[in-house]
Design a protein around this motif. Structure first.
Motif, PDB file in Angstrom:
ATOM      1  N   GLN A   1       0.813  -1.230   0.000  1.00  0.00           N
ATOM      2  CA  GLN A   1       0.000   0.000   0.000  1.00  0.00           C
ATOM      3  C   GLN A   1       0.842   1.273   0.000  1.00  0.00           C
ATOM      4  OE1 GLN A   1      -3.619  -0.052  -0.002  1.00  0.00           O
ATOM      5  NE2 GLN A   1      -2.840  -2.010  -0.784  1.00  0.00           N
TER       6      GLN A   1
ATOM      7  N   VAL B   1       0.871   5.469   0.454  1.00  0.00           N
ATOM      8  CA  VAL B   1       0.078   6.503   1.134  1.00  0.00           C
ATOM      9  C   VAL B   1       0.746   7.865   1.003  1.00  0.00           C
ATOM     10  CG1 VAL B   1      -0.947   4.936   2.849  1.00  0.00           C
ATOM     11  CG2 VAL B   1       1.202   6.081   3.389  1.00  0.00           C
TER      12      VAL B   1
ATOM     13  N   ARG C   1       0.973  11.395   3.128  1.00  0.00           N
ATOM     14  CA  ARG C   1       0.668  11.990   4.429  1.00  0.00           C
ATOM     15  C   ARG C   1       1.290  13.368   4.513  1.00  0.00           C
ATOM     16  NH1 ARG C   1       2.564   7.879   8.973  1.00  0.00           N
ATOM     17  NH2 ARG C   1       4.311   7.455   7.580  1.00  0.00           N
TER      18      ARG C   1
ATOM     19  N   PHE D   1      -3.862  10.866   3.835  1.00  0.00           N
ATOM     20  CA  PHE D   1      -4.327  11.361   5.132  1.00  0.00           C
ATOM     21  C   PHE D   1      -4.518  12.865   5.036  1.00  0.00           C
ATOM     22  CE2 PHE D   1      -4.021  12.771   9.540  1.00  0.00           C
ATOM     23  CZ  PHE D   1      -4.764  11.810  10.206  1.00  0.00           C
TER      24      PHE D   1
ATOM     25  N   TRP E   1      -8.509   9.554   6.839  1.00  0.00           N
ATOM     26  CA  TRP E   1      -7.959   8.903   5.660  1.00  0.00           C
ATOM     27  C   TRP E   1      -8.976   8.969   4.524  1.00  0.00           C
ATOM     28  CZ3 TRP E   1      -3.089   7.339   4.966  1.00  0.00           C
ATOM     29  CH2 TRP E   1      -2.294   7.138   6.088  1.00  0.00           C
TER      30      TRP E   1
ATOM     31  N   ARG F   1      -1.904  -1.039   9.084  1.00  0.00           N
ATOM     32  CA  ARG F   1      -3.272  -0.528   8.922  1.00  0.00           C
ATOM     33  C   ARG F   1      -3.244   0.991   9.004  1.00  0.00           C
ATOM     34  NH1 ARG F   1      -1.888  -1.749  13.821  1.00  0.00           N
ATOM     35  NH2 ARG F   1      -2.599  -0.362  15.448  1.00  0.00           N
ATOM     36  N   ARG F   2      -4.253   1.621   8.418  1.00  0.00           N
ATOM     37  CA  ARG F   2      -4.305   3.092   8.478  1.00  0.00           C
ATOM     38  C   ARG F   2      -4.991   3.491   9.782  1.00  0.00           C
ATOM     39  NH1 ARG F   2      -5.421   1.474   3.364  1.00  0.00           N
ATOM     40  NH2 ARG F   2      -7.544   1.106   4.049  1.00  0.00           N
TER      41      ARG F   2
ATOM     42  N   ARG G   1      -2.814   8.938  12.046  1.00  0.00           N
ATOM     43  CA  ARG G   1      -1.942   9.284  10.925  1.00  0.00           C
ATOM     44  C   ARG G   1      -0.917   8.197  10.580  1.00  0.00           C
ATOM     45  NH1 ARG G   1       0.897  14.990   9.815  1.00  0.00           N
ATOM     46  NH2 ARG G   1      -0.861  15.796  10.936  1.00  0.00           N
TER      47      ARG G   1
ATOM     48  N   LEU H   1       0.733   4.097  10.394  1.00  0.00           N
ATOM     49  CA  LEU H   1       0.310   2.867   9.741  1.00  0.00           C
ATOM     50  C   LEU H   1       0.504   1.646  10.638  1.00  0.00           C
ATOM     51  CD1 LEU H   1      -0.717   3.130   6.729  1.00  0.00           C
ATOM     52  CD2 LEU H   1       0.828   4.969   7.367  1.00  0.00           C
TER      53      LEU H   1
END
Ligand SMILES: C[S@@+](CC[C@H](N)C(=O)[O-])C[C@H]1O[C@@H](n2cnc3c(N)ncnc32)[C@H](O)[C@@H]1O
Length: 297
Positions: free
Chosen positions: A35, A37, A39, A61, A73, A96-97, A101, A103
């Motif tokens: 994954q 992301v 941020r 995020f 998110w 996990r999210r 903020r 993971l």
């Protein structure tokens, strides 16, 4: 003990497990396992390698304010899983999210996980570790994997639950880890009264936090008292202490001196500096935290 200034660069991740792909214009693009992301990161106030608008990610995020961990998110890929597997050096975890903020892991600490494992293995004797404010438990698992007995302490029973899950996923069920939910100050005071001691103490206190019974933790006010407890809990043959700090208005020199001030007569080496994450595709570094590390002779 003159402290040695160094950079603690977390460059020990397999590229398919964690990578910092780009940063700049107040944001960072990272891949955690499968994954990716985006941020916010207020420190990343340099130009990104590629415009932030062109970054491709599974989720983003959106912070309410720059300095606040609160926000939410936004899924860019509607099929993005809520949990997915990751691993570091054979330690398995579920990323996990989280609403905070992050993971579910603090990847910049991998440099300390490796250091702890190397030291514990090289000691060639039973090592007793106390991991205060242990949260995701990766340091506890790293120490247990290297053969230490570990006391993991965090005020959050929920985070201890994740740690236990990761212990099982990593095939370390038979390793001695005590998962304790308590207030760090109260627990350490109680351990002193019980006459317990530790060869290794790791502490990653937040700027502000709460214990299990709503006790308040304020970094600058409470750290000196906690460091006095840490000193009192050291065994006759201590191995090392790692102290890290995020988002505090302190220099790493102040952090190292606060720790050194409690270690009179112990000798050893004090290292201090900034923790940082290397970019995968260029030479830039993303600073994350400050750190002081005491190592016995
Ligand atoms: C910065 S995080 C630690 C991250 C950890 N080093 C890791 O890699 O996962 C701070 C942790 O301190 C815990 N905490 C806050 N106040 C506390 C207190 N008074 N006693 C014990 N733990 C506390 C929080 O629950 C949180 O898990």
């Amino acid at each position: 003990m003159t402290p040695k200034s160094i950079l603690f660069i977390a460059d020990n991740w397999d590229a398919d497990q964690y990578a910092l792909l780009d940063s700049g214009d107040g944001h960072k693009l990272e891949r955690f396992g499968s994954q990716s992301v985006i941020r916010p990161d207020p420190q990343a106030f340099w130009p990104p390698a590629h415009p932030v608008e062109t970054w491709q990610a599974d989720a983003r995020f959106n912070a309410k304010t720059d300095d606040d961990d609160k926000g939410n998110w936004q899924l860019i890929n509607p099929a993005a899983p809520t949990e997915w597997p990751m691993q570091w050096n054979g330690l398995k975890l579920s990323a996990r999210r989280t609403p905070f903020r992050h993971l579910g892991l603090f990847q910049e600490h991998s440099i300390h996980w490796q250091f702890a494992q190397d030291k514990i293995r090289a000691a060639g004797r039973p090592i007793n570790v106390l991991n205060l404010f242990g949260y995701t438990g990766m340091m506890s698992l790293a120490c247990a994997q290297a053969g230490a007995s570990v006391t993991h302490l965090d005020a959050s029973p929920k985070s201890n639950g994740y740690g236990k899950d990761h212990q099982a996923m990593s095939g370390l069920e038979d390793r001695p880890i005590r998962w304790i939910a308590d207030d760090a100050m109260k627990f350490t005071a109680r351990e002193i009264r019980r006459g317990n001691s530790y060869d290794v103490i790791v502490l990653d206190p937040p700027k502000f936090g709460r214990g299990t019974k709503n006790e308040t933790w304020r970094f600058e006010e409470d750290l000196p008292g906690l460091l006095a407890n840490v000193r009192a809990l050291l065994s006759d043959q201590p191995l090392f202490i790692i102290l890290t700090a995020y988002a505090v208005r302190l220099s790493h020199i102040a952090l190292a001196q606060a720790l050194a001030g409690h270690l009179d007569g112990l000798g050893g080496t004090m290292e201090m500096g900034e923790m940082a994450i290397p970019h995968a595709h260029d030479d830039r570094l993303l600073p994350t935290a400050i750190c002081a590390r005491w190592i016995a002779d």
